[in-house]
Design a protein around this motif. Structure first.
Motif, PDB file in Angstrom:
ATOM      1  N   LYS A  40      10.286  -8.951  -5.371  1.00 25.30           N
ATOM      2  CA  LYS A  40       9.358  -9.868  -4.707  1.00 25.30           C
ATOM      3  C   LYS A  40       8.782  -9.242  -3.440  1.00 25.30           C
ATOM      4  O   LYS A  40       7.614  -9.404  -3.144  1.00 25.30           O
ATOM      5  N   LYS A  41       9.613  -8.510  -2.705  1.00 20.58           N
ATOM      6  CA  LYS A  41       9.121  -7.848  -1.495  1.00 20.58           C
ATOM      7  C   LYS A  41       8.063  -6.816  -1.855  1.00 20.58           C
ATOM      8  O   LYS A  41       7.045  -6.697  -1.202  1.00 20.58           O
ATOM      9  N   SER A  43       6.223  -6.856  -4.495  1.00 17.37           N
ATOM     10  CA  SER A  43       5.073  -7.598  -4.997  1.00 17.37           C
ATOM     11  C   SER A  43       4.238  -8.178  -3.856  1.00 17.37           C
ATOM     12  O   SER A  43       3.017  -8.112  -3.892  1.00 17.37           O
ATOM     13  N   VAL A  44       4.873  -8.707  -2.823  1.00 19.24           N
ATOM     14  CA  VAL A  44       4.165  -9.255  -1.665  1.00 19.24           C
ATOM     15  C   VAL A  44       3.435  -8.135  -0.917  1.00 19.24           C
ATOM     16  O   VAL A  44       2.294  -8.293  -0.505  1.00 19.24           O
ATOM     17  N   GLY A  45       4.077  -6.999  -0.773  1.00 23.29           N
ATOM     18  CA  GLY A  45       3.453  -5.864  -0.109  1.00 23.29           C
ATOM     19  C   GLY A  45       2.208  -5.391  -0.842  1.00 23.29           C
ATOM     20  O   GLY A  45       1.178  -5.094  -0.233  1.00 23.29           O
ATOM     21  N   ARG A  46       2.300  -5.332  -2.154  1.00 21.20           N
ATOM     22  CA  ARG A  46       1.137  -4.938  -2.948  1.00 21.20           C
ATOM     23  C   ARG A  46       0.006  -5.949  -2.807  1.00 21.20           C
ATOM     24  O   ARG A  46      -1.158  -5.570  -2.738  1.00 21.20           O
ATOM     25  N   ARG A  47       0.350  -7.203  -2.778  1.00 19.52           N
ATOM     26  CA  ARG A  47      -0.682  -8.242  -2.627  1.00 19.52           C
ATOM     27  C   ARG A  47      -1.360  -8.159  -1.270  1.00 19.52           C
ATOM     28  O   ARG A  47      -2.577  -8.307  -1.169  1.00 19.52           O
ATOM     29  N   VAL A  48      -0.588  -7.914  -0.222  1.00 16.21           N
ATOM     30  CA  VAL A  48      -1.156  -7.783   1.124  1.00 16.21           C
ATOM     31  C   VAL A  48      -2.109  -6.597   1.177  1.00 16.21           C
ATOM     32  O   VAL A  48      -3.220  -6.683   1.719  1.00 16.21           O
TER      33      VAL A  48
END
Length: 193
Positions: A40-41, A43-48
């Protein structure tokens, strides 16, 4: 061992052990394990990063569209002003058309309130360059780039190439800002070369 017995044994071993099958994961996770949190971390980094890249590209595109709108607004007003000028109409004729966009030079001032622009023009009898300096009328707002702005042309020179009677090209420079005010008195016109 017969080939049939060997194949049966191999299938039983493969069915009993998941790792024997190709492209199978060796790990199994339950729903509550903390290993999924690392995914999840990531995934969140990629989204940012993706949102940041899209925002940056959108800002650059919006700035380019705004600059193009400024260019079209200023040049349209300059061409209208030149079409009304008797000297320019006699020199290159009417209608006056804007030249190709890749020959244009645009310099924008602080907060896009002033512009200096050089662009090619053509007419039925000749061609040339218009150099303008303009100032934007109207206030600034949060979304002021979406509104149409009125531009006041402070300086405008037309550098024209006109065919003379002997067939050679003659360069003529006309100051349109002062000549539009003094159009009845002859205006200012310089012939070069």
């Amino acid at each position: 061992m017969s080939p049939a017995a060997w194949a049966r044994k191999t299938l039983l071993v493969a069915a009993g052990r998941r790792s024997a099958l190709p492209f199978q994961s060796h790990r199994s996770y339950s729903a509550g394990e903390s290993v999924a949190g690392g995914g999840k971390k990531r995934s969140v980094g990629r989204r940012v990063v993706a949102i940041g890249a899209i925002s940056l590209a959108g800002g650059v595109a919006l700035s380019g569209i705004n600059d193009l709108a400024i260019f079209h607004g200023c040049t349209r007003k300059a061409i209208e002003m030149a079409t009304e000028n008797r000297e320019v109409a006699e020199a290159i004729g009417a209608p006056i058309l804007r030249g190709p966009w890749y020959d244009v030079a645009v310099v924008l001032g602080h907060r896009r309130r002033s512009v200096s622009c050089t662009f090619p023009v053509t007419g039925p009898q000749g061609s040339g360059l218009f150099q303008i300096e303009a100032v934007r009328n109207g206030g600034d707002g949060v979304l002021s780039f979406l509104r149409h702005h009125d531009w006041e042309i402070r300086a405008m020179d037309a550098h024209l190439e006109v065919a003379s009677d002997d067939g050679e090209l003659k360069k003529v420079t006309i100051n349109l800002v002062s000549s539009s005010d003094d159009q009845n008195s002859g205006g200012e016109c310089e012939a070069e070369g």
